[in-house]
Design a protein around this motif. Structure first.
Motif, PDB file in Angstrom:
ATOM      1  N   LYS A  55       0.808  -1.221   0.000  1.00 39.58           N
ATOM      2  CA  LYS A  55       0.000   0.000   0.000  1.00 39.58           C
ATOM      3  C   LYS A  55       0.841   1.269   0.000  1.00 39.58           C
ATOM      4  O   LYS A  55       0.296   2.365  -0.069  1.00 39.58           O
ATOM      5  N   ASN A  73      -9.037  -1.741  -1.638  1.00 41.86           N
ATOM      6  CA  ASN A  73      -9.090  -0.378  -1.126  1.00 41.86           C
ATOM      7  C   ASN A  73      -8.239  -0.257   0.132  1.00 41.86           C
ATOM      8  O   ASN A  73      -8.129  -1.206   0.910  1.00 41.86           O
ATOM      9  N   PRO A  74      -7.657   0.912   0.352  1.00 46.84           N
ATOM     10  CA  PRO A  74      -6.895   1.128   1.583  1.00 46.84           C
ATOM     11  C   PRO A  74      -7.842   1.209   2.780  1.00 46.84           C
ATOM     12  O   PRO A  74      -9.037   1.445   2.620  1.00 46.84           O
ATOM     13  N   ASP A  79      -4.495   3.964   6.534  1.00 45.94           N
ATOM     14  CA  ASP A  79      -3.679   4.063   5.327  1.00 45.94           C
ATOM     15  C   ASP A  79      -3.691   5.444   4.688  1.00 45.94           C
ATOM     16  O   ASP A  79      -3.081   5.639   3.630  1.00 45.94           O
ATOM     17  N   ASP A  80      -4.381   6.409   5.282  1.00 45.59           N
ATOM     18  CA  ASP A  80      -4.454   7.749   4.697  1.00 45.59           C
ATOM     19  C   ASP A  80      -3.062   8.290   4.384  1.00 45.59           C
ATOM     20  O   ASP A  80      -2.130   8.158   5.182  1.00 45.59           O
ATOM     21  N   ALA A 126      -3.762   7.113  -1.042  1.00 45.44           N
ATOM     22  CA  ALA A 126      -4.849   6.579  -0.221  1.00 45.44           C
ATOM     23  C   ALA A 126      -5.432   7.689   0.640  1.00 45.44           C
ATOM     24  O   ALA A 126      -4.695   8.455   1.257  1.00 45.44           O
ATOM     25  N   TRP A 131      -8.560   4.814  -3.224  1.00 49.09           N
ATOM     26  CA  TRP A 131      -7.353   5.206  -3.935  1.00 49.09           C
ATOM     27  C   TRP A 131      -7.705   6.341  -4.882  1.00 49.09           C
ATOM     28  O   TRP A 131      -8.630   6.223  -5.681  1.00 49.09           O
TER      29      TRP A 131
END
Length: 142
Positions: A55, A73-74, A79-80, A126, A131
């Motif tokens: 990621k 997806n994160p 994961d931002d 992310a 994304w």
């Protein structure tokens, strides 16, 4: 160098101080662990169809034929701000499918197709569990 109180004081105050606050070279480090972890880049070689599992880093596509790739997806918040680059090193029209679409764009924006040239790439960021495309070279999204 023999260990003395003055040497320890100099080391603690000039190089790395973890006793009172975290400083490096006299500058206080105020970043959170999550922010520091954003600098941890990963690498993945994609030599067969399947999932891109990293990621934050670079996924290098080396499959001799067309690679059919998926990307989960994160995770929202966790994961931002992670960044992922997917780079083709082969002249193939690879595809990348993301559940829910890039930027939550639904099924009209869920497949990225590489043009078939070496160097095709897509850059993703992310945020909020999706994304977002921040850049691309010879990649079409539909």
């Amino acid at each position: 160098m023999p260990r003395t109180k003055s040497n320890e004081d100099w080391l603690r105050t000039k190089i790395l101080d973890v006793l009172n606050k975290f400083t490096i070279g006299g500058t206080e480090v105020t970043a959170s662990a999550a922010e520091l972890n954003l600098t941890d880049k990963e690498a993945q070689t994609v030599s067969a169809d399947g999932a891109i599992t990293i990621k934050n880093g670079v996924a290098k596509v080396t499959k001799a034929g067309v690679a059919v790739m998926t990307l989960a997806n994160p995770t929202d918040v966790t994961d931002d701000n992670k960044e992922l680059t997917i780079l083709s090193t082969t002249a193939q029209a690879h595809t990348l499918t993301v559940t829910g679409g890039f930027g939550n764009g639904s099924t009209g924006e869920d497949v990225a197709t590489f043009s078939g040239a070496i160097g095709d790439n897509i850059n993703l960021k992310a945020y909020g569990g999706y994304w977002y495309i921040t850049g691309a070279h010879q990649v079409a999204v539909a």
